[in-house]
Design an enzyme around this catalytic site. Structure first.
Site, short mmCIF file in Angstrom:
data_model
loop_
_atom_site.label_atom_id
_atom_site.label_comp_id
_atom_site.label_asym_id
_atom_site.label_seq_id
_atom_site.Cartn_x
_atom_site.Cartn_y
_atom_site.Cartn_z
N THR A 94 37.03 48.47 43.10
CA THR A 94 36.94 49.60 43.65
C THR A 94 37.56 50.77 43.18
OG1 THR A 94 35.82 48.57 45.55
CG2 THR A 94 36.26 50.86 45.96
N THR A 119 39.36 44.13 45.73
CA THR A 119 40.16 43.62 47.11
C THR A 119 39.49 42.16 47.42
OG1 THR A 119 38.75 44.85 48.21
CG2 THR A 119 40.94 45.94 47.73
N ASP A 120 38.59 42.09 47.21
CA ASP A 120 37.87 40.86 47.89
C ASP A 120 38.43 39.56 47.34
OD1 ASP A 120 35.89 42.18 48.58
OD2 ASP A 120 34.23 41.40 47.51
N LYS A 179 42.88 39.38 53.11
CA LYS A 179 42.13 40.49 53.41
C LYS A 179 41.50 39.95 54.75
CE LYS A 179 38.20 43.19 51.74
NZ LYS A 179 37.26 43.56 50.66
N1 ASP Z 1 33.89 43.98 45.89
C1 ASP Z 1 34.77 44.63 45.30
C2 ASP Z 1 35.74 43.80 44.49
O1 ASP Z 1 36.40 42.95 45.05
C3 ASP Z 1 35.46 45.34 46.47
C4 ASP Z 1 36.80 46.27 46.18
O2 ASP Z 1 37.18 46.13 45.17
O3 ASP Z 1 37.46 46.59 47.13
O4 ASP Z 1 35.90 44.11 43.38
#
Ligand code: ASP
Length: 382
Positions: free
Chosen positions: A52, A128-129, A205
């Site tokens: 993201t 973040t995932d 997370k």
């Molecule tokens: N689904 C995304 C990822 O992990 C979520 C994010 O970046 O926050 O790439």
């Protein structure tokens, strides 16, 4: 469904039959902006992998896609230029659910090369995932004298509540600091006031969407970065810059898996892991599975799979000596995973089995603290 962007920055979906479409005047492609870098500031590397923090809304589908590369991040976050000068490298533009152990290896090599070139610190922008998996993987794969800082954002750049600027600026400040280990830097509260610095092997997370989703597990954060002052405060248990000599150990045994036990789980599930070199089980409480699964666990171990027990509990350590199910697991040859998070135990198992061919030594390494992942005593009663 048509997506309309409001002046407030929010998007709404509208049924196309209710819309009047007017032809947009032809837009000339804008000249690519260049960022002026201050050569007097310390040099950091930004290695982008996607997520993201490198995304914007795709108005074709209305969904978030990963589109920026590392140099776009510099353009999108001009405040970064006040903190350091940057060498940018775009490794991947993927959402982190698409990460693989092979990509962790590419990332480790790229980070290693940057540190070898002499940069003050490295920032890895990441979804973040699965950021915690990658941070754990790099913790084992690289001995680092400088900070390796993972950063992401929960909300994309085009949303008014985006956390990308504060997280990135705090990450750059940590990458210049006295730290010498792999960390994750993300919002510590729901306000734009400070970020927390989490050890790469002790972070998870904990929320799907909140900006303060990341928490240190089993220990307090290594420090904080206040915003907008960018003041970095490190705890005395943070590994200091220069303590470790740079080294890369990128081998991983990828035939490793992880399974979460649940009441009523069929022993057939374990059969799916036959032929695997390692398996992490997230058991219940002190580290248990039902009695019906123990013969299956025993068979796996007999046929050469290293089985490590962790707990679904977020805090505390595994102890299989209390209940008979636990003692039966130990007799079958299960390794107690101490207080390691299940996903960290999985990454460590890949790393240990990739680097240590002697099964007895590998077993010993799984129970030894290598990068703060497995503490002798839980800190602060956690
Ligand atoms: N689904 C995304 C990822 O992990 C979520 C994010 O970046 O926050 O790439």
């Amino acid at each position: 469904m048509a997506v309309v962007k409001l002046d407030s920055g929010y998007n709404i979906g509208v049924t196309p039959s209710l819309c009047k479409f007017i032809e947009h005047p032809k837009i000339e492609p804008t000249k690519r902006l260049e960022v002026t870098q201050d050569k007097k500031l310390s040099e950091l590397s930004i290695i982008s992998t996607g997520g993201t923090i490198a995304s914007r809304i795709d108005y074709r589908t209305g969904s978030v896609t990963s589109q920026f590369d590392a140099s776009d991040i510099l353009i999108a976050i001009p405040e970064l230029a006040k903190v350091a000068q940057y060498h940018t490298k775009s490794l991947y533009t993927i959402l982190s659910e698409n990460m693989t152990p092979k990509i962790w290896q590419d990332l480790a090599k790229a980070v290693y090369e940057e540190i070898k070139r002499g940069v003050t610190g490295v920032i890895v922008t990441h979804g973040t995932d699965t950021m915690a998996y990658s941070a754990a993987a790099l913790s084992f794969m690289i001995d680092t004298p400088v900070p390796i800082v993972f950063v992401g954002s929960q909300r994309s750049a085009d949303r008014p509540s985006s956390d990308n600027t504060m997280n990135a600026v705090c990450a750059a400040s940590v990458a210049k600091s006295d730290l010498g280990e792999v960390v994750v830097v993300m919002h510590a509260t729901t306000n734009d006031d400070f970020c927390a610095i989490h050890r790469g092997t002790r972070v998870r997370k904990m929320h799907t969407s909140r900006r303060d989703a990341f928490q240190s597990i089993g220990m307090p954060p290594l420090g904080t970065v206040s915003y907008p002052s960018r003041e970095v405060k490190l705890e005395n248990f943070a590994v200091q810059r220069g303590i470790h000599k740079l080294a890369l150990h990128e081998k991983l045994e990828q035939r490793c898996g992880m399974v979460q036990f649940y009441p009523g789980m069929s022993p057939d599930v374990l059969k799916g892991y036959e032929g695997y070199k390692g398996l992490v089980i997230a058991g219940t409480g002190l580290g248990h599975v039902s009695t019906t699964l123990i013969p299956g666990v025993h068979n796996l171990i007999e046929s050469g799979t290293m089985v490590v027990m962790t707990s679904q509990c977020m805090h505390g350590r595994v102890c299989d000596r209390v209940y008979d199910t636990g003692r039966d697991l130990l007799t079958a040859g299960v390794i107690e995973g101490n207080d390691m998070l299940a996903e960290v135990a999985l990454v460590k198992l890949m790393w240990v089995l990739g680097n240590e061919p002697n099964p007895m030594k590998a077993r010993e390494l799984m129970q030894t603290d290598l990068k703060g992942e497995c503490m002798r005593r839980s800190a602060h009663g956690l």
